[in-house]
Design an enzyme around this catalytic site. Structure first.
Site, PDB file in Angstrom:
ATOM      1  N   ARG A 213       0.835  -1.207   0.000  1.00 49.06           N
ATOM      2  CA  ARG A 213       0.000   0.000   0.000  1.00 49.06           C
ATOM      3  C   ARG A 213       0.870   1.257   0.000  1.00 49.06           C
ATOM      4  O   ARG A 213       0.556   2.243  -0.683  1.00 49.06           O
ATOM      5  CB  ARG A 213      -0.933  -0.014   1.221  1.00 49.06           C
ATOM      6  CG  ARG A 213      -2.079  -1.008   1.115  1.00 49.06           C
ATOM      7  CD  ARG A 213      -3.094  -0.813   2.221  1.00 49.06           C
ATOM      8  NE  ARG A 213      -2.702  -1.403   3.480  1.00 49.06           N
ATOM      9  CZ  ARG A 213      -3.094  -2.599   3.918  1.00 49.06           C
ATOM     10  NH1 ARG A 213      -3.872  -3.356   3.168  1.00 49.06           N
ATOM     11  NH2 ARG A 213      -2.724  -3.047   5.097  1.00 49.06           N
ATOM     12  N   PHE A 229     -11.569  -5.369  -5.912  1.00 47.41           N
ATOM     13  CA  PHE A 229     -11.616  -6.237  -4.729  1.00 47.41           C
ATOM     14  C   PHE A 229     -11.139  -5.449  -3.507  1.00 47.41           C
ATOM     15  O   PHE A 229     -10.260  -5.874  -2.766  1.00 47.41           O
ATOM     16  CB  PHE A 229     -10.743  -7.485  -4.922  1.00 47.41           C
ATOM     17  CG  PHE A 229     -10.959  -8.205  -6.220  1.00 47.41           C
ATOM     18  CD1 PHE A 229     -11.986  -9.129  -6.361  1.00 47.41           C
ATOM     19  CD2 PHE A 229     -10.142  -7.966  -7.322  1.00 47.41           C
ATOM     20  CE1 PHE A 229     -12.187  -9.799  -7.563  1.00 47.41           C
ATOM     21  CE2 PHE A 229     -10.344  -8.632  -8.527  1.00 47.41           C
ATOM     22  CZ  PHE A 229     -11.364  -9.549  -8.645  1.00 47.41           C
ATOM     23  N   ASP A 251     -16.057  -3.661  -5.081  1.00 43.63           N
ATOM     24  CA  ASP A 251     -16.126  -4.957  -4.412  1.00 43.63           C
ATOM     25  C   ASP A 251     -17.542  -5.489  -4.579  1.00 43.63           C
ATOM     26  O   ASP A 251     -18.505  -4.717  -4.585  1.00 43.63           O
ATOM     27  CB  ASP A 251     -15.780  -4.833  -2.924  1.00 43.63           C
ATOM     28  CG  ASP A 251     -15.355  -6.163  -2.317  1.00 43.63           C
ATOM     29  OD1 ASP A 251     -14.154  -6.325  -2.028  1.00 43.63           O
ATOM     30  OD2 ASP A 251     -16.213  -7.041  -2.133  1.00 43.63           O
ATOM     31  N   SER A 252     -17.667  -6.809  -4.707  1.00 44.01           N
ATOM     32  CA  SER A 252     -18.998  -7.396  -4.892  1.00 44.01           C
ATOM     33  C   SER A 252     -19.816  -7.370  -3.600  1.00 44.01           C
ATOM     34  O   SER A 252     -21.028  -7.519  -3.629  1.00 44.01           O
ATOM     35  CB  SER A 252     -18.875  -8.838  -5.390  1.00 44.01           C
ATOM     36  OG  SER A 252     -18.161  -9.626  -4.455  1.00 44.01           O
ATOM     37  N   ALA A 281     -16.377  -7.821 -10.084  1.00 45.32           N
ATOM     38  CA  ALA A 281     -15.157  -7.272 -10.674  1.00 45.32           C
ATOM     39  C   ALA A 281     -15.084  -7.480 -12.183  1.00 45.32           C
ATOM     40  O   ALA A 281     -14.770  -6.552 -12.937  1.00 45.32           O
ATOM     41  CB  ALA A 281     -13.938  -7.897 -10.001  1.00 45.32           C
ATOM     42  N   ASP A 299      -6.340  -7.131  -6.474  1.00 39.39           N
ATOM     43  CA  ASP A 299      -5.986  -7.884  -5.270  1.00 39.39           C
ATOM     44  C   ASP A 299      -7.143  -8.812  -4.902  1.00 39.39           C
ATOM     45  O   ASP A 299      -7.824  -8.609  -3.898  1.00 39.39           O
ATOM     46  CB  ASP A 299      -5.675  -6.920  -4.113  1.00 39.39           C
ATOM     47  CG  ASP A 299      -5.190  -7.642  -2.865  1.00 39.39           C
ATOM     48  OD1 ASP A 299      -4.673  -8.768  -3.000  1.00 39.39           O
ATOM     49  OD2 ASP A 299      -5.318  -7.077  -1.759  1.00 39.39           O
ATOM     50  N   CYS A 339      -2.867 -14.230  -3.607  1.00 37.42           N
ATOM     51  CA  CYS A 339      -2.637 -14.673  -2.229  1.00 37.42           C
ATOM     52  C   CYS A 339      -2.904 -16.168  -2.086  1.00 37.42           C
ATOM     53  O   CYS A 339      -3.018 -16.681  -0.971  1.00 37.42           O
ATOM     54  CB  CYS A 339      -3.501 -13.880  -1.257  1.00 37.42           C
ATOM     55  SG  CYS A 339      -5.275 -14.111  -1.486  1.00 37.42           S
TER      56      CYS A 339
END
Length: 395
Positions: A213, A229, A251-252, A281, A299, A339
């Site tokens: 970040r 996201f 974001d959903s 997205a 992300d 990730c």
């Protein structure tokens, strides 16, 4: 209760002699000791009786998580010493400061406490067990965390309902083991964030992206930023501090958007540079105008939590990155991450390479990113390296 001993099959001690902290179920000789229960502390010996480790037993592919390769007692003093070693590392890293009180204190195998995660948010520690053994030791661990000199933790919240093996039937309940609710606001590099450890994902915040970040802030000046996201909006808040001309968060999850808006308001009340969208997205990328953004963050949550999902995950990464590369403005910067522990660094890079070839644009790698130092990787346990990231320049 007398500690039971598990014997390895002949030749199965090699990984333990190299200090790898996992014993797989196929390495254990039959029969197992009578009355052996999940979460018990056990000694592990070779086929001829040589001691090779002590750890927590559990049912499943990973049968024992080794806590120490010496024949030591696993008690309050053991946890106190390991927690103190973890704290000294974070103090040496300069993470505990007036302008930064959010960091990871314990990162499982990376801090020689496999199955345990502890995140610090100001006066509150959030403790998460990933093994039955750590679940049964939770109260000892919580008391030792609260007693650590120089840490300043007054409250320990236990959040393991979704992280423990469901087949263990442990009936784990999220609750305070020490103290009570005090504040949900923590500080990261002078920025403030609402942390939802009660109902949020993981322990409430993705501390592993802190350094990334900060890097994004460096690239944000004068750019139009899209944070896909976004979850709680960490990248969005840093982009605003970096003087981005506009920041859009997607974001959903409606709840994630609410958290993002709250964190933007907490740091930049009344700003007209930020807007959020509760939308899928892929749909958002399909519908957005070409050249609308010149800095994009991808992300996503883990596309592959298990190796069985690897092929579909790699296709997902390729598709997602290809859409972003196609739409980003010339001279744009793309921050893209995985990730998924099941996806290797090489596999992720190949998926991004395939996306780049599909976009037919000239693309250069500026940075290769990973998790920060408070998420250390035990050199004998390379599986602990899970966060992969690339910063790309798209012409």
């Amino acid at each position: 209760m007398e500690q039971k001993t598990l014997r390895l099959k002949r030749g199965k001690e090699e990984s333990l002699d190299r200090f790898h902290p996992w014993v797989f179920s196929g390495a254990l000789a039959e029969p197992l000791p009578a009355g052996l229960e999940e979460g018990e502390t056990v000694s592990v010996v070779t086929h001829d009786g040589r001691h090779v480790g002590v750890g927590h037993f559990q049912i499943g592919s990973i049968a024992v998580r080794i806590l120490d390769f010496a024949d030591v007692k696993i008690d309050g003093e053991f946890f106190r010493n390991r927690l103190m070693q973890a704290l000294r590392l974070r103090q040496a890293l300069g993470l505990a400061r007036p302008d930064n009180d959010a960091y990871r204190l314990v990162h499982g195998e990376g801090d020689f406490l496999p199955g345990l995660v502890v995140d610090i948010y100001g006066p509150t520690a959030v403790l998460q067990a990933h093994s039955p053994g750590m679940h049964f030791a939770r109260r000892i661990i919580a008391d030792e965390i609260a007693a650590l000199p120089g840490l300043g933790v007054r409250n320990v919240y236990y959040k393991s309902e979704t992280t423990l093996p469901y087949k263990a039937h442990l009936d784990a309940r999220n609750d305070y083991l020490v103290g009570a609710f005090e504040t949900s606001v923590a500080t990261e590099n002078s920025l403030r964030f609402n942390i939802d450890w009660l109902k949020g994902q993981k322990t409430g915040f993705f501390l592993d992206q802190r350094d990334n970040r900060s890097l994004l802030q460096h690239y944000s000046r004068g750019r139009r930023v899209l944070n896909m996201f976004c979850y709680t909006g960490g990248f969005s808040v840093y982009a605003l501090r970096g003087d981005a001309t506009l920041v859009h968060s997607v974001d959903s999850s409606e709840k994630a958007i609410t958290l993002t808006d709250a964190n933007v308001k907490l740091n930049y009340p009344g700003t007209d540079r930020h807007k959020s969208f509760a939308e899928d997205a892929f749909k958002f990328l399909d519908n957005m105008e070409r050249d609308a953004y010149d800095l994009v963050v991808l992300d996503p949550p883990a596309f592959a939590k298990h190796r069985s999902a690897l092929r579909n995950a790699l296709r997902g990464y390729q598709r997602l990155n290809a859409k972003a590369m196609e739409k980003i403005a010339p001279g744009g910067i793309l921050f893209t991450f995985s990730c998924s522990q099941a996806v290797s660094r090489e596999q992720f890079r190949l998926a991004v390479f395939s996306a780049a070839a599909q976009s037919r644009r000239r693309i250069r790698i500026l940075h290769q990113l990973t998790q920060p130092a408070d998420h250390p990787v035990n050199i004998y346990h390379p599986e602990g390296e899970y966060l992969k990231g690339l910063v790309l320049y798209v012409e």
